[in-house]
Design an enzyme around this catalytic site. Structure first.
Site, PDB file in Angstrom:
ATOM      1  N   ASN A 113       0.821  -1.211   0.000  1.00 28.10           N
ATOM      2  CA  ASN A 113       0.000   0.000   0.000  1.00 28.10           C
ATOM      3  C   ASN A 113       0.853   1.258   0.000  1.00 28.10           C
ATOM      4  O   ASN A 113       1.936   1.295   0.572  1.00 28.10           O
ATOM      5  CB  ASN A 113      -0.956  -0.012   1.195  1.00 28.10           C
ATOM      6  N   HIS A 130       5.817  -0.769  -2.645  1.00 27.35           N
ATOM      7  CA  HIS A 130       5.426   0.006  -3.832  1.00 27.35           C
ATOM      8  C   HIS A 130       5.476   1.501  -3.574  1.00 27.35           C
ATOM      9  O   HIS A 130       4.816   2.275  -4.264  1.00 27.35           O
ATOM     10  CB  HIS A 130       4.018  -0.401  -4.298  1.00 27.35           C
ATOM     11  N   CYS A 138      14.131  10.236  -6.042  1.00 26.90           N
ATOM     12  CA  CYS A 138      14.985  10.584  -7.186  1.00 26.90           C
ATOM     13  C   CYS A 138      15.225   9.325  -8.022  1.00 26.90           C
ATOM     14  O   CYS A 138      15.601   8.278  -7.486  1.00 26.90           O
ATOM     15  CB  CYS A 138      16.306  11.165  -6.700  1.00 26.90           C
ATOM     16  N   THR A 205      -4.583  -9.122   0.340  1.00 30.83           N
ATOM     17  CA  THR A 205      -3.974  -8.991  -0.990  1.00 30.83           C
ATOM     18  C   THR A 205      -4.435 -10.139  -1.894  1.00 30.83           C
ATOM     19  O   THR A 205      -4.570 -11.282  -1.437  1.00 30.83           O
ATOM     20  CB  THR A 205      -2.432  -8.936  -0.938  1.00 30.83           C
TER      21      THR A 205
END
Ligand code: NAD
Length: 284
Positions: A113, A130, A138, A205
Site C-alpha cells: 500500500n 510500492h 529521485c 492482498t
C-alpha cells in the site's frame, strides 16, 4: 485446515503467532478498504469497475521515462485514483498489526500500500514495497523526500517541471508504477525478511502482483531440519517447511489455491486481525 470454524482459525493463528520467533506481515489494498480506499481487484475494485483505468495506469512509467515534464503535468492536474488519501484514517486492522508489533510479536510489515496508514496506526518497521503516495524519489540516486517539502505547484506555474534532485537526477513520485523496478532497498529488505521469518501473516492482498507475490513463495521454500524418534528408537532428520503462512482475506487467492498458505481465514481484516490480537492477549 478443513472443518475448522472461524473462531478456531483465529485461535490457531494466535497460537502460531505466540510460538513464532520472527513473525512478519504482508499487506495489500484489502486492509485499507475499511478505511474507505478502494482496492483494485476486489468486487468493488477500481480495475474491476473500469478496465480503461487499468490500461492508463500501465502507461505511467513509460510516460515518465519518455517525458518526465508531461508525466508531472498530468499528475498534478489529475486527482488520485484512490481518492483523497490525506483524509483517510487507519482502521482496526491497521491498529491490530501495530499492536502485535508493540507486543514484540510482529517484527516487520511489508506493504504494497502507498497510503501510509500502517505508520499512521503506529507501526514502526514498515517496508513500503510500492512506495508512498506522500513521498518523492529521485530516479537517479534513490533519495526520498516528502511531497510537501517541494512546491510542485510553483514549479508548474514557472514552467520548471520536472523537479530535479540535488544530484541532478529527475524526481518522480515514490509510488512504484507498473513495469517500474522495485527500489533496491525495499526489494532487498523484504526478501531478507521473507527468508528469515518463521511466520508470515498475509492480509488483504489478491497476491497476483509480482514480484511482491513472490515473497510468500520464497518463505515457503525455507526448510528446517526436524528430528524425530521412530518406534524402533532410531533418530530421523527430516526437512520440513520452516514458515507458517496464514492468509486473512475476503476471498481465496492463488496462495490458498496452490497450497502456499497453510490456511486462509476468510473475512474482513478489520474484524479478524483485532480478533487475533484479543486471542493472543488471552494466551499471555
Ligand atoms: P488487490 O486489489 O489486487 O486485492 C485486494 C484483495 O483484498 C482482494 O482479494 C479482496 O477480495 C481483498 N479484500 C478487500 N477488502 C478486504 C477486507 N476488508 N478484508 C479482507 N480482504 C479484503 O490489491 P493488492 O493485492 O494489494 O494489489 C493491488 C496493487 O495496487 C498493490 O500493488 C498496491 O500498491 C496498489 N493499491 C494500493 C492501495 C492503497 O494504498 N490503499 C489501494 C489500491 C491499490
Amino acid at each position: 485446515m478443513m472443518g475448522l470454524g472461524l473462531k478456531d482459525l483465529i485461535k490457531r493463528a494466535a497460537e502460531d503467532l505466540k510460538r513464532a520467533k520472527h513473525a512478519i506481515a504482508l499487506s495489500g489494498a484489502g486492509i485499507s478498504t475499511e478505511s474507505g480506499i478502494p482496492d483494485f481487484r476486489g468486487p468493488s475494485g477500481i480495475w474491476t469497475k473500469d478496465l480503461e483505468a487499468e490500461k492508463r495506469a500501465y502507461q505511467s512509467y513509460e510516460r515518465f521515462l519518455e517525458d518526465p515534464k508531461v508525466y508531472w503535468e498530468e499528475r498534478l492536474s489529475t486527482p488520485s485514483l484512490l481518492g483523497e488519501l490525506e483524509e483517510t484514517r487507519p482502521n482496526p486492522g491497521h491498529y491490530a498489526l501495530a499492536e502485535l508489533e508493540k507486543m514484540g510479536i510482529l517484527k516487520c510489515i511489508v506493504t504494497q500500500n502507498i497510503d501510509g496508514l500502517h505508520e499512521k496506526a503506529g507501526s514502526r518497521n514498515v517496508i513500503e514495497y510500492h512506495g508512498n503516495y506522500f513521498k518523492l524519489r529521485c530516479s537517479k540516486c534513490g533519495s526520498r523526500s516528502g511531497v510537501k517539502d517541494m512546491d510542485l505547484g510553483k514549479l508548474k506555474r514557472e514552467e520548471k517541471l520536472p523537479p530535479l534532485c540535488k544530484c541532478g537526477g529527475v524526481i518522480k513520485s515514490d509510488v512504484v508504477h507498473f513495469r517500474e523496478p522495485i527500489p533496491l532497498d525495499a526489494a532487498k529488505n523484504s526478501q531478507e525478511e521473507a527468508w528469515k521469518c518463521d511466520l508470515m501473516l498475509i492480509c488483504g492482498t489478491s497476491a497476483v502482483v509480482y514480484p511482491f507475490a513472490q515473497l510468500p513463495r520464497l518463505a515457503k521454500k525455507h526448510m528446517i531440519e526436524k528430528e524425530t524418534k521412530t518406534e524402533s528408537g532410531l533418530y530421523l532428520i527430516k526437512q520440513v517447511p520452516g514458515t507458517t503462512i496464514i492468509e486473512v482475506n475476503a476471498e481465496p487467492t492463488p496462495l490458498s489455491e496452490e497450497g502456499i498458505s497453510d490456511y486462509l481465514i476468510k473475512g474482513k481484516t478489520g474484524e479478524i486481525l483485532p480478533g487475533i490480537v484479543q486471542e493472543v492477549k488471552r494466551l499471555y
